[in-house]
Design an enzyme around this catalytic site. Structure first.
Site, PDB file in Angstrom:
ATOM      1  N   ASP A  45       0.838  -1.198   0.000  1.00 46.34           N
ATOM      2  CA  ASP A  45       0.000   0.000   0.000  1.00 46.34           C
ATOM      3  C   ASP A  45       0.875   1.252   0.000  1.00 46.34           C
ATOM      4  O   ASP A  45       2.007   1.229   0.505  1.00 46.34           O
ATOM      5  CB  ASP A  45      -0.898   0.025   1.231  1.00 46.34           C
ATOM      6  CG  ASP A  45      -1.980  -1.033   1.179  1.00 46.34           C
ATOM      7  OD1 ASP A  45      -2.316  -1.483   0.075  1.00 46.34           O
ATOM      8  OD2 ASP A  45      -2.489  -1.410   2.260  1.00 46.34           O
ATOM      9  N   TYR A  73       6.406  -8.272   8.765  1.00 50.22           N
ATOM     10  CA  TYR A  73       6.097  -6.850   8.860  1.00 50.22           C
ATOM     11  C   TYR A  73       6.333  -6.341  10.279  1.00 50.22           C
ATOM     12  O   TYR A  73       6.142  -7.075  11.262  1.00 50.22           O
ATOM     13  CB  TYR A  73       4.621  -6.588   8.528  1.00 50.22           C
ATOM     14  CG  TYR A  73       4.203  -6.922   7.122  1.00 50.22           C
ATOM     15  CD1 TYR A  73       4.274  -5.966   6.110  1.00 50.22           C
ATOM     16  CD2 TYR A  73       3.706  -8.188   6.806  1.00 50.22           C
ATOM     17  CE1 TYR A  73       3.870  -6.272   4.815  1.00 50.22           C
ATOM     18  CE2 TYR A  73       3.303  -8.494   5.512  1.00 50.22           C
ATOM     19  CZ  TYR A  73       3.390  -7.543   4.525  1.00 50.22           C
ATOM     20  OH  TYR A  73       2.991  -7.845   3.244  1.00 50.22           O
ATOM     21  N   ASP A  87      -6.985   1.572   8.087  1.00 55.13           N
ATOM     22  CA  ASP A  87      -5.671   2.177   8.233  1.00 55.13           C
ATOM     23  C   ASP A  87      -5.835   3.679   8.444  1.00 55.13           C
ATOM     24  O   ASP A  87      -6.963   4.208   8.475  1.00 55.13           O
ATOM     25  CB  ASP A  87      -4.759   1.863   7.043  1.00 55.13           C
ATOM     26  CG  ASP A  87      -5.265   2.403   5.717  1.00 55.13           C
ATOM     27  OD1 ASP A  87      -6.028   3.387   5.709  1.00 55.13           O
ATOM     28  OD2 ASP A  87      -4.901   1.836   4.661  1.00 55.13           O
ATOM     29  N   ARG A 192      -3.689  -4.926   7.832  1.00 54.05           N
ATOM     30  CA  ARG A 192      -4.768  -4.007   8.194  1.00 54.05           C
ATOM     31  C   ARG A 192      -5.926  -4.753   8.844  1.00 54.05           C
ATOM     32  O   ARG A 192      -6.563  -4.264   9.784  1.00 54.05           O
ATOM     33  CB  ARG A 192      -5.279  -3.271   6.958  1.00 54.05           C
ATOM     34  CG  ARG A 192      -4.425  -2.120   6.522  1.00 54.05           C
ATOM     35  CD  ARG A 192      -5.003  -1.494   5.278  1.00 54.05           C
ATOM     36  NE  ARG A 192      -4.982  -2.406   4.138  1.00 54.05           N
ATOM     37  CZ  ARG A 192      -5.713  -2.239   3.040  1.00 54.05           C
ATOM     38  NH1 ARG A 192      -6.543  -1.222   2.950  1.00 54.05           N
ATOM     39  NH2 ARG A 192      -5.612  -3.079   2.040  1.00 54.05           N
TER      40      ARG A 192
END
Length: 323
Positions: A45, A73, A87, A192
């Protein structure tokens, strides 16, 4: 289509900056390497940073077989505020005061999110619904309910918690808890959605405020490079090209990282290079990298209908003589 041996060919691990889309990075690499043949193996993203694997030249053909890697992540989740996009880029849609939450509460709520789980992707994901991207439907005002899909959260480590205050759904300030986590997940997992589900489990809402991919399969952030923006001068591009070129991973190096390897003799390499089928290798349908005696990638080979055949054969001009 003929391949020019002088054209850049290989894989570069890029450190994607915040605010740039994955397509933006591809556009920058096209200008950097002076070729239209650039692609990436796994979207990030725009708000996210970190490892984006980019194929250059003929190496874009490998990308199809490189998807599906596990990823790692580092993320920050804000508990106490929910958004329509799950988000920080979306409008606030809900939430409740989270000042009562402590680290042990969050750790307990993380438990059910680990392992093999059914996850409902974020409605603003790129998943297609009746031919249209889900995010496009949401932006046009539609309510989209995506189906849950199986994913694996190999690890969800709680790193730190920080209490604070932020605007809630009515604009009023209330207590929030920012939570730093390390997530090791299978391909197709939405971090997310993990943030959203953690907020739901604790009854206060939650969304993702920061996300950095530190690993994609065998590719790590330590080897990632910055690429210049599109609006830079030729001198900057030339300097960047010289700096990055030695770190463009060649086809054989990529194959050894990403696939099971089968060393083949010269005769077998010749047959595979000409597209000949061989008796089944017993390796199954997953591609295996056939490496010749000089250490060069000849083809990706898979067992298909009882025979081993090259599902992707490297052009001879990209297999120069050793030495």
């Amino acid at each position: 289509m003929a391949v020019e041996a002088a054209d850049p060919v290989g894989v570069l691990v890029v450190d994607k900056p915040a605010g740039a889309s994955s397509h933006d990075v591809v556009a920058r690499c096209r200008k950097l390497f002076r070729t239209r043949r650039v692609g990436h193996a796994g979207t990030l993203d725009p708000m996210a940073t970190g490892v984006l694997v980019v194929g250059v030249g003929w190496a874009t053909r490998l990308l199809t077989y490189m998807v599906g890697h596990d990823k790692t992540y580092l993320a920050t989740v804000r508990l106490g505020v929910a958004t329509v996009t799950d988000d920080a880029e979306g409008e606030v849609s809900g939430g409740a005061d989270a000042s009562h939450l402590v680290r042990n509460d969050v750790e307990a709520a993380c438990g059910p999110l680990r392992g093999d789980v059914l996850q409902v992707p974020s409605s603003v994901s790129a998943i297609k619904v009746d031919g249209r991207r889900s995010y496009a439907r949401v932006r046009s005002g539609e309510d989209v309910a995506l189906r849950a899909r199986p994913v694996t959260v190999h690890g969800l480590e709680l790193l730190a918690v920080r209490p604070g205050r932020a605007a809630g759904p009515g604009g009023e300030q209330h207590g929030v808890l920012d939570v730093d986590v390390r997530a090791e997940v299978s391909s197709g997992t939405y971090v997310r959605a993990l943030a959203r589900d953690l907020g739901v489990a604790l009854g206060v809402g939650g969304h993702l405020t920061e996300l950095r991919r530190t690993r994609s399969g065998p590719f790590e952030q330590a080897e990632a490079f910055d690429v210049p923006g599109r609006r830079v001068g030729d001198d900057v591009l030339d300097a960047a090209r010289l700096a990055v070129a030695p770190h463009l991973l060649d086809l054989s190096a990529v194959a050894r990282r990403c696939f099971e390897v089968r060393e083949v003799d010269a005769a077998t390499a010749t047959l595979l290079g000409h597209g000949r089928r061989l008796p089944a290798w017993g390796t199954g349908p997953a591609p295996v990298a056939a490496i010749d005696p000089d250490g060069r990638l000849v083809a990706l080979v898979a067992d298909v209908e009882g025979q081993a055949r090259g599902v992707l054969v490297v052009p001879p001009e990209l297999r120069p003589p050793a030495g």
